[in-house]
Motif scaffolding. Structure first.
Motif, short mmCIF file in Angstrom:
data_model
loop_
_atom_site.label_atom_id
_atom_site.label_comp_id
_atom_site.label_asym_id
_atom_site.label_seq_id
_atom_site.Cartn_x
_atom_site.Cartn_y
_atom_site.Cartn_z
N GLU A 187 14.39 115.08 56.23
CA GLU A 187 15.48 114.11 56.25
C GLU A 187 15.40 113.24 57.49
O GLU A 187 15.16 113.72 58.59
N ALA A 188 15.59 111.95 57.30
CA ALA A 188 15.78 111.01 58.40
C ALA A 188 17.23 110.52 58.30
O ALA A 188 17.70 110.20 57.21
N ASN A 189 17.94 110.53 59.43
CA ASN A 189 19.35 110.16 59.38
C ASN A 189 19.73 109.30 60.57
O ASN A 189 19.04 109.25 61.58
N GLY A 190 20.83 108.62 60.41
CA GLY A 190 21.48 107.89 61.48
C GLY A 190 22.93 108.34 61.51
O GLY A 190 23.45 108.78 60.49
N SER A 191 23.57 108.27 62.65
CA SER A 191 24.93 108.78 62.70
C SER A 191 25.80 107.96 63.65
O SER A 191 25.35 107.50 64.69
N LEU A 192 27.03 107.77 63.23
CA LEU A 192 28.10 107.22 64.08
C LEU A 192 29.11 108.35 64.23
O LEU A 192 29.59 108.89 63.23
N PHE A 193 29.44 108.72 65.47
CA PHE A 193 30.25 109.92 65.65
C PHE A 193 31.06 109.85 66.94
O PHE A 193 30.81 109.02 67.82
N SER A 194 32.02 110.75 67.03
CA SER A 194 32.78 110.98 68.25
C SER A 194 32.63 112.46 68.57
O SER A 194 32.84 113.31 67.70
N GLN A 195 32.24 112.75 69.80
CA GLN A 195 32.05 114.15 70.18
C GLN A 195 32.70 114.43 71.52
O GLN A 195 32.96 113.54 72.31
N ARG A 196 32.96 115.70 71.74
CA ARG A 196 33.54 116.17 72.99
C ARG A 196 32.41 116.46 73.96
O ARG A 196 31.53 117.25 73.68
N ILE A 197 32.44 115.81 75.14
CA ILE A 197 31.40 115.99 76.15
C ILE A 197 32.00 116.67 77.36
O ILE A 197 33.05 116.24 77.88
N GLN A 198 31.35 117.72 77.82
CA GLN A 198 31.79 118.45 79.01
C GLN A 198 31.18 117.79 80.24
O GLN A 198 29.97 117.68 80.35
N LYS A 199 32.02 117.35 81.18
CA LYS A 199 31.54 116.71 82.43
C LYS A 199 31.93 117.59 83.60
O LYS A 199 33.05 118.08 83.68
N THR A 200 30.99 117.75 84.52
CA THR A 200 31.20 118.55 85.72
C THR A 200 31.06 117.66 86.94
O THR A 200 30.09 116.90 87.04
N TYR A 201 32.01 117.77 87.87
CA TYR A 201 32.00 116.96 89.08
C TYR A 201 31.92 117.88 90.31
O TYR A 201 32.64 118.88 90.40
N PHE A 202 31.06 117.55 91.26
CA PHE A 202 30.93 118.28 92.51
C PHE A 202 31.48 117.40 93.62
O PHE A 202 31.07 116.26 93.78
N GLY A 221 29.50 107.89 69.92
CA GLY A 221 28.05 107.86 70.00
C GLY A 221 27.42 107.34 68.72
O GLY A 221 28.06 107.29 67.66
N ALA A 222 26.17 106.94 68.81
CA ALA A 222 25.39 106.50 67.66
C ALA A 222 23.94 106.88 67.92
O ALA A 222 23.47 106.78 69.05
N GLY A 223 23.25 107.30 66.88
CA GLY A 223 21.87 107.69 67.09
C GLY A 223 21.10 107.89 65.81
O GLY A 223 21.61 107.66 64.71
N LEU A 224 19.86 108.33 65.97
CA LEU A 224 18.94 108.62 64.86
C LEU A 224 18.44 110.04 65.00
O LEU A 224 18.28 110.55 66.12
N GLY A 225 18.16 110.68 63.86
CA GLY A 225 17.71 112.06 63.91
C GLY A 225 16.84 112.45 62.74
O GLY A 225 16.64 111.68 61.79
N LEU A 226 16.32 113.67 62.83
CA LEU A 226 15.47 114.26 61.79
C LEU A 226 15.99 115.64 61.45
O LEU A 226 16.59 116.31 62.28
N GLY A 227 15.71 116.07 60.23
CA GLY A 227 16.09 117.40 59.81
C GLY A 227 15.12 117.90 58.75
O GLY A 227 14.41 117.13 58.12
N ILE A 228 15.11 119.22 58.57
CA ILE A 228 14.33 119.83 57.50
C ILE A 228 15.26 120.76 56.73
O ILE A 228 16.25 121.25 57.28
#
Length: 191
Positions: free
Chosen positions: A112-127, A145-152
């Motif tokens: 599979e070749a795919n593209g995706s438009l999504f919203s995700q939760r990102i963990q950020k760490t600050y020092f 986010g938006a991107g391209l991907g592969l799957g089997i």
């Protein structure tokens, strides 16, 4: 004029009489004469629905015996799952399976070749460091986010047109320099 008409008629009859395989056309693709009438699928991803509180529905259209296109849409219901929502169009190339699946349209092993438009939760760490003391703070932020991907994966098609599949893949997020998951265990119906 009668000779030309007679000659054209004979040629057309001979072409249709001696053709190897009749085809029907769908959007430029040619389907074989024995193509099934049921080429649409609706599926539910049980893996993400049960274990991640992230119901995902998919629709796929089988274009010919070894190619299909579709789209998935999912939404996060709990705060524990990394994805808030995603819309993922995809294309699949089917090219393997056992002897029974090789005789079926859109079944067996696939890439599979795919593209995706999504919203995700990102963990950020600050020092931070003040007066010789170091502190670490972390929080989670929602990011688009938006991107391209592969799957089997592997798709099984029953005689009653029930569909079951396994999928594992990943995609690259081009906006946030990260990745998005693609996977699951789905069940559905071909109609």
């Amino acid at each position: 004029m009668k000779k030309i008409t007679l000659l054209l008629t004979v040629i057309l009859i001979s072409i249709s009489a001696f053709s190897q395989q009749r085809t029907r056309s769908f959007m430029g693709w040619h389907l074989a004469k024995d193509a099934p009438a049921k080429l649409n699928e609706v599926k539910l991803n049980l893996g993400t629905t049960i274990f991640g509180l992230y119901p995902e529905l998919s629709y796929e259209r089988i274009i010919n015996e070894d190619f299909g296109v579709g789209a998935s849409a999912g939404i996060g219901l709990g705060s524990d799952y990394i994805m808030n929502f995603a819309f993922t169009p995809y294309a699949r190339w089917y090219f393997g399976g056992n002897a029974a699946n090789l005789q079926k349209y859109g079944a067996g092993f696939f890439i599979e070749a795919n593209g995706s438009l999504f919203s995700q939760r990102i963990q950020k760490t600050y020092f931070t460091s003040t007066d010789g003391y170091a502190s670490v703070t972390s929080n989670s932020e929602d990011a688009f986010g938006a991107g391209l991907g592969l799957g089997i994966g592997w798709k099984y098609l029953s005689k009653n047109n029930w569909v079951g599949e396994f999928l594992l893949g990943v995609g690259r997020d081009f906006i946030n320099e990260g990745a998005y998951p693609r996977g699951g265990i789905t069940i559905g119906k071909r109609f």
